[in-house]
Every structure is written in C-alpha cells, then in structure tokens.
Write a protein that holds these residues in place. Structure first.
Motif, PDB file in Angstrom:
ATOM      1  N   HIS A   1       0.949  -1.286   0.054  1.00 27.44           N
ATOM      2  CA  HIS A   1      -0.122   0.033   0.215  1.00 27.44           C
ATOM      3  C   HIS A   1       0.725   1.388  -0.117  1.00 27.44           C
ATOM      4  O   HIS A   1       1.693   1.421   0.948  1.00 27.44           O
ATOM      5  N   LEU A   2       0.732   2.184  -0.873  1.00 21.68           N
ATOM      6  CA  LEU A   2       1.263   3.300  -1.038  1.00 21.68           C
ATOM      7  C   LEU A   2       0.797   4.610  -0.372  1.00 21.68           C
ATOM      8  O   LEU A   2      -0.401   4.417  -0.582  1.00 21.68           O
ATOM      9  N   PHE A   3       1.458   5.350   0.193  1.00 21.30           N
ATOM     10  CA  PHE A   3       0.962   6.819   0.895  1.00 21.30           C
ATOM     11  C   PHE A   3       1.731   7.681   0.549  1.00 21.30           C
ATOM     12  O   PHE A   3       2.989   7.654   0.645  1.00 21.30           O
ATOM     13  N   SER A   4       1.192   9.077  -0.026  1.00 17.50           N
ATOM     14  CA  SER A   4       1.856  10.324  -0.098  1.00 17.50           C
ATOM     15  C   SER A   4       1.770  10.757   1.207  1.00 17.50           C
ATOM     16  O   SER A   4       0.836  11.060   1.869  1.00 17.50           O
ATOM     17  N   VAL A   5       3.069  11.132   2.068  1.00 19.61           N
ATOM     18  CA  VAL A   5       3.051  11.598   3.435  1.00 19.61           C
ATOM     19  C   VAL A   5       3.759  12.852   3.556  1.00 19.61           C
ATOM     20  O   VAL A   5       4.862  13.335   2.595  1.00 19.61           O
ATOM     21  N   GLU A   6       3.440  13.888   4.454  1.00 19.61           N
ATOM     22  CA  GLU A   6       4.005  15.049   4.921  1.00 19.61           C
ATOM     23  C   GLU A   6       5.173  14.229   5.650  1.00 19.61           C
ATOM     24  O   GLU A   6       4.808  13.712   6.702  1.00 19.61           O
ATOM     25  N   PHE A   7       6.464  14.622   5.722  1.00 20.11           N
ATOM     26  CA  PHE A   7       7.644  14.221   6.535  1.00 20.11           C
ATOM     27  C   PHE A   7       7.926  15.298   7.357  1.00 20.11           C
ATOM     28  O   PHE A   7       8.316  16.287   7.207  1.00 20.11           O
ATOM     29  N   VAL A   8       7.759  14.760   8.905  1.00 19.23           N
ATOM     30  CA  VAL A   8       8.208  15.936   9.789  1.00 19.23           C
ATOM     31  C   VAL A   8       9.146  15.564  10.660  1.00 19.23           C
ATOM     32  O   VAL A   8       9.218  14.146  11.199  1.00 19.23           O
ATOM     33  N   ASP A   9      10.359  16.245  10.979  1.00 23.31           N
ATOM     34  CA  ASP A   9      11.408  15.773  11.671  1.00 23.31           C
ATOM     35  C   ASP A   9      11.965  16.683  12.624  1.00 23.31           C
ATOM     36  O   ASP A   9      13.107  16.396  13.229  1.00 23.31           O
ATOM     37  N   ASN A  10      11.074  17.640  13.147  1.00 22.94           N
ATOM     38  CA  ASN A  10      11.794  18.534  13.917  1.00 22.94           C
ATOM     39  C   ASN A  10      10.494  18.707  15.191  1.00 22.94           C
ATOM     40  O   ASN A  10       9.364  18.631  14.935  1.00 22.94           O
ATOM     41  N   ASP A  11      10.808  19.314  16.295  1.00 24.50           N
ATOM     42  CA  ASP A  11       9.878  19.407  17.453  1.00 24.50           C
ATOM     43  C   ASP A  11       8.910  20.294  17.063  1.00 24.50           C
ATOM     44  O   ASP A  11       7.577  20.051  17.198  1.00 24.50           O
ATOM     45  N   LYS A  12       8.899  21.314  16.508  1.00 23.53           N
ATOM     46  CA  LYS A  12       7.970  22.317  15.851  1.00 23.53           C
ATOM     47  C   LYS A  12       7.221  21.635  15.262  1.00 23.53           C
ATOM     48  O   LYS A  12       5.565  21.720  15.528  1.00 23.53           O
ATOM     49  N   ASP A  13       7.212  20.962  14.015  1.00 18.09           N
ATOM     50  CA  ASP A  13       6.317  20.512  13.130  1.00 18.09           C
ATOM     51  C   ASP A  13       5.899  19.036  13.987  1.00 18.09           C
ATOM     52  O   ASP A  13       4.561  18.860  13.564  1.00 18.09           O
ATOM     53  N   ARG A  14       6.331  18.459  14.585  1.00 22.19           N
ATOM     54  CA  ARG A  14       5.694  17.209  15.429  1.00 22.19           C
ATOM     55  C   ARG A  14       4.773  17.614  16.297  1.00 22.19           C
ATOM     56  O   ARG A  14       3.742  17.153  16.465  1.00 22.19           O
ATOM     57  N   ALA A  15       4.874  18.654  17.055  1.00 22.83           N
ATOM     58  CA  ALA A  15       4.055  19.449  18.047  1.00 22.83           C
ATOM     59  C   ALA A  15       2.689  19.689  17.129  1.00 22.83           C
ATOM     60  O   ALA A  15       1.514  19.598  17.708  1.00 22.83           O
ATOM     61  N   GLN A  16       2.693  20.222  16.042  1.00 23.50           N
ATOM     62  CA  GLN A  16       1.781  20.763  15.264  1.00 23.50           C
ATOM     63  C   GLN A  16       0.856  19.643  14.548  1.00 23.50           C
ATOM     64  O   GLN A  16      -0.238  19.509  14.776  1.00 23.50           O
TER      65      GLN A  16
END
Length: 155
Positions: free
Chosen positions: A43-58
């Motif tokens: 199964h394929l997914f197009s995802v937003e990749f987040v790897d920092n605290d600010k984006d993970r918190a949001q």
C-alpha cells in the motif's frame, strides 16, 4: 484615516503571526512516499514528513480533512517511547507506531478527535504514521507489517 490603516495593518500582522508561530495551520512539510507491505499487498501513501519538534508538535492539528492515501510521518530520530494526543485535531486518525527496523509495533485505530487522552506507543519506536481513521482495517494493515522509507534503510 491613518489610525484606521495602522489598526488594520496591526491586525493583519497579528493574524499572520498566529499562522507563523504555530498557533494556526502548519506550513507545508516535505512530501515523500512510503510503502506498507501487509498480508493484503503493498500500500502506497503520500505523506508529509516531519522531523523537528515544532512540526511534530503541530502535526495534523486544525485540519478539517485528510484524503485517503495521504498522511503524516513523524520521525523521532531514534527509537524511544512516544506519546501522542488528538488535541485540536478534528479528524479521526489511525496512528501506526513504527520501530527502527520499519516494523509496525502498534496501531491506535480511529482515535477520537479533539481528545487530550494520551495515546502511547507501547514500546520504543522511531516513527509514527498518521492516516485517516479506518485505513488500517480497510487495507488489512497490522502490527508486524513493514514500512519502507529511507529512514528505515540498513536495518
């Protein structure tokens, strides 16, 4: 007249500041594609990749919809116990907690929108994949299935 213009400018800057400060919709994150190999296929997914605290918190806060086949992939950089919640998240999600080797450890299905209940990983994980609620059941994705993404290479 100058006072009115200044007031409108100040209001516009204040609203823009809310968006930029993380109190409003998030900026667009880097998009990437992942694959999940399950007993029912790949199964394929197009995802937003987040790897920092600010984006993970949001995360996916304030979003009103999430199309099928899309999601958000949170990279925590190393394996660790992780806890998530649904505060300010308006749509039900499936949260897939993924170990450093790319295997799904646990899936929290159809999480409750706007809840502050803590959703724990159940053990050390490297990443969390969030997709629209019901996806795991619909596609037959289960703990032990493998997620393919460059962060899991060499394991």
């Amino acid at each position: 007249m100058i006072r009115i213009l200044l007031s409108k400018t100040v209001l516009l800057l204040a609203v823009a500041g809310l968006v930029w400060s993380g109190n409003g919709p998030a900026r667009a994150a880097e998009r990437t594609t992942i694959e999940i190999a399950s007993r029912t296929g790949v199964h394929l997914f197009s995802v937003e990749f987040v790897d920092n605290d600010k984006d993970r918190a949001q995360g996916l806060m304030y979003r009103k919809s999430l199309p099928e086949g899309q999601g958000m992939l949170f990279d925590f950089g190393r394996e660790q116990d992780v806890a998530m919640w649904m505060k300010n998240t308006y749509i039900p999600l499936d949260m897939m907690f993924i170990r450093g080797d790319g295997r799904i450890l646990r899936i929290a299905e159809n999480t409750t929108p706007l809840s502050e209940r803590i959703i724990a990983s159940g053990g050390p994980v490297r990443a969390v994949l969030e997709v629209i609620g019901g996806t795991a059941q619909k596609l037959g994705i289960a703990p032990g299935d493998r997620v393919a993404h460059p962060m899991f290479r060499g394991r």
